[in-house]
Design an enzyme around this catalytic site. Structure first.
Site, PDB file in Angstrom:
ATOM      1  N   GLU A 260       0.741  -1.147   0.178  1.00 16.02           N
ATOM      2  CA  GLU A 260       0.102  -0.119  -0.076  1.00 16.02           C
ATOM      3  C   GLU A 260       0.787   1.287  -0.050  1.00 16.02           C
ATOM      4  O   GLU A 260       0.488   2.324  -0.916  1.00 16.02           O
ATOM      5  CB  GLU A 260      -0.888  -0.014   1.421  1.00 16.02           C
ATOM      6  CG  GLU A 260      -2.237   0.862   1.077  1.00 16.02           C
ATOM      7  CD  GLU A 260      -3.178   0.504   2.273  1.00 16.02           C
ATOM      8  OE1 GLU A 260      -4.067  -0.267   1.676  1.00 16.02           O
ATOM      9  OE2 GLU A 260      -3.268   0.907   3.326  1.00 16.02           O
TER      10      GLU A 260
ATOM     11  N   GLU B 256       2.137   1.658  -3.451  1.00 16.06           N
ATOM     12  CA  GLU B 256       0.813   1.881  -4.183  1.00 16.06           C
ATOM     13  C   GLU B 256       0.784   3.544  -3.991  1.00 16.06           C
ATOM     14  O   GLU B 256       0.416   4.620  -5.157  1.00 16.06           O
ATOM     15  CB  GLU B 256      -0.337   1.367  -3.900  1.00 16.06           C
ATOM     16  CG  GLU B 256      -1.595   1.599  -4.695  1.00 16.06           C
ATOM     17  CD  GLU B 256      -2.790   1.094  -4.327  1.00 16.06           C
ATOM     18  OE1 GLU B 256      -2.558   0.105  -3.372  1.00 16.06           O
ATOM     19  OE2 GLU B 256      -3.866   1.158  -4.875  1.00 16.06           O
TER      20      GLU B 256
ATOM     21  N   CYS C 241      -7.928  -2.475   4.464  1.00 21.01           N
ATOM     22  CA  CYS C 241      -7.766  -3.367   5.288  1.00 21.01           C
ATOM     23  C   CYS C 241      -9.022  -3.813   5.871  1.00 21.01           C
ATOM     24  O   CYS C 241      -9.118  -4.926   6.432  1.00 21.01           O
ATOM     25  CB  CYS C 241      -6.755  -3.177   6.515  1.00 21.01           C
ATOM     26  SG  CYS C 241      -5.383  -2.427   5.869  1.00 21.01           S
TER      27      CYS C 241
ATOM     28  N   SER D  36      -7.583   1.453  -2.141  1.00 22.58           N
ATOM     29  CA  SER D  36      -6.265   0.683  -2.389  1.00 22.58           C
ATOM     30  C   SER D  36      -6.756  -0.587  -2.880  1.00 22.58           C
ATOM     31  O   SER D  36      -7.683  -1.200  -2.570  1.00 22.58           O
ATOM     32  CB  SER D  36      -5.412   0.633  -1.120  1.00 22.58           C
ATOM     33  OG  SER D  36      -4.502  -0.487  -1.487  1.00 22.58           O
TER      34      SER D  36
ATOM     35  N   LYS E 201     -14.790 -10.109   8.567  1.00 15.71           N
ATOM     36  CA  LYS E 201     -13.958 -10.955   8.087  1.00 15.71           C
ATOM     37  C   LYS E 201     -14.400 -12.509   7.584  1.00 15.71           C
ATOM     38  O   LYS E 201     -13.713 -13.028   6.781  1.00 15.71           O
ATOM     39  CB  LYS E 201     -12.565 -11.267   9.268  1.00 15.71           C
ATOM     40  CG  LYS E 201     -11.733 -10.113   9.313  1.00 15.71           C
ATOM     41  CD  LYS E 201     -10.656  -9.811   8.464  1.00 15.71           C
ATOM     42  CE  LYS E 201      -9.891  -8.614   8.465  1.00 15.71           C
ATOM     43  NZ  LYS E 201      -9.414  -8.197   7.301  1.00 15.71           N
TER      44      LYS E 201
ATOM     45  N   GLU F 287     -15.709 -11.748   4.136  1.00 14.14           N
ATOM     46  CA  GLU F 287     -14.540 -11.454   3.277  1.00 14.14           C
ATOM     47  C   GLU F 287     -13.756 -12.532   2.737  1.00 14.14           C
ATOM     48  O   GLU F 287     -13.635 -12.669   1.656  1.00 14.14           O
ATOM     49  CB  GLU F 287     -13.517 -10.604   4.137  1.00 14.14           C
ATOM     50  CG  GLU F 287     -12.213 -10.174   3.222  1.00 14.14           C
ATOM     51  CD  GLU F 287     -11.161  -9.374   4.183  1.00 14.14           C
ATOM     52  OE1 GLU F 287     -11.081  -9.936   5.065  1.00 14.14           O
ATOM     53  OE2 GLU F 287     -10.645  -8.402   3.470  1.00 14.14           O
TER      54      GLU F 287
ATOM     55  N   GLU G 121     -13.308 -13.941  -5.272  1.00 14.98           N
ATOM     56  CA  GLU G 121     -12.208 -13.660  -5.664  1.00 14.98           C
ATOM     57  C   GLU G 121     -11.111 -13.979  -5.062  1.00 14.98           C
ATOM     58  O   GLU G 121      -9.932 -13.759  -5.366  1.00 14.98           O
ATOM     59  CB  GLU G 121     -12.177 -12.077  -6.235  1.00 14.98           C
ATOM     60  CG  GLU G 121     -12.389 -11.155  -4.992  1.00 14.98           C
ATOM     61  CD  GLU G 121     -13.670 -10.743  -4.656  1.00 14.98           C
ATOM     62  OE1 GLU G 121     -14.555 -11.463  -5.195  1.00 14.98           O
ATOM     63  OE2 GLU G 121     -13.981  -9.882  -4.423  1.00 14.98           O
TER      64      GLU G 121
ATOM     65  N   CYS H  54      -9.881  -1.763  14.826  1.00 18.98           N
ATOM     66  CA  CYS H  54     -10.027  -3.067  14.859  1.00 18.98           C
ATOM     67  C   CYS H  54     -10.434  -3.348  16.439  1.00 18.98           C
ATOM     68  O   CYS H  54     -10.789  -4.553  16.876  1.00 18.98           O
ATOM     69  CB  CYS H  54      -8.868  -3.846  14.478  1.00 18.98           C
ATOM     70  SG  CYS H  54      -8.611  -3.454  12.700  1.00 18.98           S
TER      71      CYS H  54
END
Lengths: 166, 592
Positions: free
Chosen positions: B284, B287, B304, B324, B363, B366, B371, B522
């Site tokens: 990142e 990036e 994230c 990102s 999560k 996720e 993908e 988090c």
């Protein structure tokens, strides 16, 4: 997958006209804030009931969360999520009607039409509603069909009353 | 202007409270008298829905709800009369009438506000019969959360958190009167609407009506399978909260005990998501540097937090190019484990089970994204795998609470375990990775690396104080050798929405934005232990920054295992291989 509303409207000019009327109504409201209930009322007038796609449309047009729109629609008895029949039968079960046998009338209507309050017959002829008092206690028990009020009704009279409405 | 002070008598004693104070606040803060509450959640849910906090007010005919009625001059309040006690008891009994009596097996049996209230108020029998004739259907549509409306007491805390804190509005009260339920648009279920799976509703639920979708049985099964190599990774925020589950003081750094306990559970390797957090910073950070140097889309926004990602996909699909492309540390870890590590160790990737312990319910969603099967695609040709043999990068996600439950089930004395280390190589991490667990941490970690990479100078002071702390939105101007980098940090999606509206209008003044879905980042995630300490986020954050300060290496690019993975496997940050394995794409999930 559900077809997107725009595509459906292209195929169905009748539906498009209804949405245009609703859209114009919302456009005329100076401030859309706080107008959710008014808009839903108008939408029910236009569509006869409040189908999923109308709720989605109202949510996005007024910028009100979908859950809020659904919460309001399920809260108020007035709003219908199923198409209304050509005629609406309203049986009063307010105190006066109830003690004079309104319940027996209601049960007879249910049996005759094969539906409960809030439902519509499969042929689309009748919808059935329950109310608590229509302000005609002197005529109890009362049945209202569309805009006609019938007093001193009995289970025996139900079939005759319904037959008047095609 | 000075606030007027009002005289109030509570239970016969005189107090002075500022104008605008509710009776509840006056009783609790000034008179030190507890008035029990159930639906109340300061600043978020103040609706007087449950009527447990009733008190007697002289001159008022009815009992008053202390959480919503404000003190007036000369008011006389009684919080402990027999009328008050009886009314509170009655209201709890009414709530219990339709409540399932399965407290012995309920997930919240040890920390249920309703059970506690019934016990405190001395409810020993329920006079009222059950009025619901059938059980309401359980909402099992979500990959992260399960709602049992039968246990719901309609307190509205979840509705208010979802709307006011997260600005998601996935749920509301539907229907009315005794038919009311908390539900979604068209009762489609949490898995089919705007819900971003953050689990903030679960954290505030006073009963067991909202729980995570448990994956404990899957993990036990994998651990018991001799053919599997079961690897666990732990997120940064877990180590500063899991101790709470075992009676350790709030803010305990339990990193070593957590590693030891997981090893005792039978995991073959105890690795650390912090390793892939460092990897995230490399990807990142580069990036960001690339976008700044090459005139790419700015601001760049961190990726994230899977709750935030679903929020962006649902509400801001037109500006996803700002987000990102880096996968989250959890997903990078899964991919790296099943490619780099599998190759290095000569293990068949199909035998590896990656379990992650996360402070997060999102999560779980996720890891199921279609993908997120990059390792399978990496191996497909090499091993001649058929499409049906596809495996996920991450197999199971446990919340902090679920991991604690497994540790208890196994009879491990967590608090008294000797500290152990993570396994290598995927257990090596830096202070920069640890602070991912707190709001502002990813920003700070990225700045440490970006500064040194861009200027080729060593940072004199590693602590970026401006982006620390629990405020909803923090901003800073960071001087990188004359170039001013404008950054912003948001935690909680209501705050994220503010920054995103600027981005959508093209008015965002920032170069780099960190967004974390949950308040506090988090460490306040929906998978964390349920705490009644109002300062819990502060305690956990302090532990995180202590952990960072105590690390020998505090910059991601200096992690020797990170240097090695680039040298041996990935090449350069943002290389084609890195892009292929560690980056992802997003989709439009807008409902309209």
């Amino acid at each position: 997958m559900k077809m997107n509303l725009e595509d459906r409207l292209k195929e169905n000019p009748e539906l498009k006209k209804q949405f245009d009327v609703l859209d114009a109504y919302i456009g005329e409201l100076g401030t859309p804030e706080g107008s959710l209930i008014n808009v839903l009322h108008r939408a029910q007038e236009i569509f006869g009931y409040l189908p999923d796609e109308v709720l989605e449309f109202v949510s996005s047009r007024l910028n009100v969360p979908r859950s809020t729109v659904y919460g309001v629609v399920t809260f108020y008895h007035f709003f219908s999520r199923v198409p209304k029949g050509r005629h609406t039968v309203t049986v009063c079960l307010g105190t006066a009607c109830y003690v004079r046998g309104g319940n027996a009338v209601y049960e007879k209507v249910m049996r005759t039409l094969g539906i409960k309050a809030g439902e519509t017959t499969r042929d689309g002829r009748f919808s059935l509603d329950l109310v608590r008092c229509v302000g005609a206690c002197g005529l109890a028990p009362v049945v209202v069909i569309d805009k006609d009020t019938y007093g001193r009704s009995t289970p025996e009279k139900v079939a005759m009353l319904l037959n008047k409405y095609a | 202007m000075e606030t007027r002070m009002l005289n109030v008598k509570i239970n016969g004693r005189d107090y002075q409270v500022p104008d605008g104070t509710t009776i509840l606040k006056a009783a609790r803060e000034y008179a030190k008298i507890d008035v029990p509450t159930l639906c109340y959640l300061e600043g978020i849910s103040e609706e007087g829905a449950c009527a447990i906090c009733v008190v007697e007010v002289k001159g008022a005919r009815n009992l008053q709800r202390a959480c919503v009625v404000k003190v007036t001059e000369g008011m006389e309040v009684w919080t402990n009369t027999s009328r008050v006690r009886e009314a509170r008891k009655l209201n709890v009994e009414l709530l219990l009438a339709n409540h399932p009596k399965d407290c012995l097996t309920c997930e919240r049996s040890q920390n249920c506000d309703l059970r506690e209230l019934a016990s405190e108020l001395g409810v020993r029998e329920v006079e009222f019969p059950r009025t619901r004739t059938e059980w309401l259907p359980i909402d099992n549509t979500s990959l992260s959360l399960v709602r049992d409306p039968n246990k719901c007491v309609l307190c509205r805390r979840c509705v208010n958190v979802c709307a006011k804190v997260q600005s998601v509005y996935a749920i509301d009260i539907m229907g009315r009167g005794s038919n009311s339920t908390v539900s979604t648009f068209l009762d489609e279920g949490l898995g089919n609407v705007e819900c971003v799976n953050c689990g903030q509703c679960l954290l505030v639920c006073p009963t067991g009506a909202i729980t995570e979708r448990s994956e404990i049985p899957d993990v036990w099964k994998a651990l018991g399978d001799p053919d599997k190599v079961v690897v666990v990774e732990t997120a940064p925020a877990v180590r500063v909260a899991i101790g709470e589950e075992f009676g350790m003081p709030d803010g305990t750094q339990a990193t070593g005990k957590m590693a030891a306990a997981l090893r005792s559970l039978g995991f073959d390797k105890v690795f650390d998501t912090d390793f892939s957090a460092d990897l995230t910073i490399m990807e990142e950070g580069f990036e960001l540097i690339g976008r700044i140097k090459n005139g790419g889309v700015l601001p760049l926004i961190t990726s994230c937090s899977p709750g935030w990602i679903k929020f962006a996909e649902t509400f801001f699909p037109k500006v996803l190019d700002h987000v990102s492309t880096c996968k989250s540390p959890q997903q990078m870890f899964g991919t790296v484990t099943k490619t780099y590590w599998a190759e290095k160790m000569g293990i068949d990737p199909r035998k590896i089970v990656v379990v992650s312990v996360m402070p997060c319910t999102a999560k779980k969603f996720e890891k199921e994204r279609p993908e997120m099967k990059t390792a399978f695609h990496y191996w497909q040709e090499k091993l001649g795998l058929k499409d049906e043999e596809a495996f996920k990068d991450v197999d199971c996600v446990l919340t902090t609470r679920e991991a604690a439950r497994m540790i208890r089930e196994a009879g491990i004395d967590f608090a008294n375990l000797p500290d152990e280390d993570f396994d290598k190589p995927l257990g090596e991490s830096t202070g920069a990775a640890v602070i991912f667990g707190a709001t502002g941490g990813v920003m700070e970690a990225a700045l440490r690396t970006a500064y040194e990479v861009l200027t080729k100078k060593s940072l004199a002071k590693l602590d970026f104080e401006d982006v620390r702390g629990l405020e909803g939105i923090k901003t800073a101007d960071v001087d990188i050798d004359g170039m001013i980098l404008k950054v912003a940090v948001a935690n909680g999606l209501g705050n994220a929405r503010v920054l995103m509206e600027q981005v959508q209008k093209g008015e965002s003044p920032y170069h780099f934005i960190e967004i974390m879905c949950c308040p506090g980042g988090c460490l306040g995630g929906g998978g964390q232990p349920i705490s009644d300490n109002p300062d819990i986020k502060k305690r956990r954050a302090e532990a995180i920054y202590r952990e960072d300060a105590g690390k020998p290496i505090r910059k991601s690019h200096e992690n020797p295992e990170i240097t090695e993975i680039y040298k041996d496997f990935l090449g350069e940050p943002n290389s084609e291989k890195a892009h292929h394995l560690l980056h992802t794409e997003y989709c439009d999930r807008s409902c309209k």
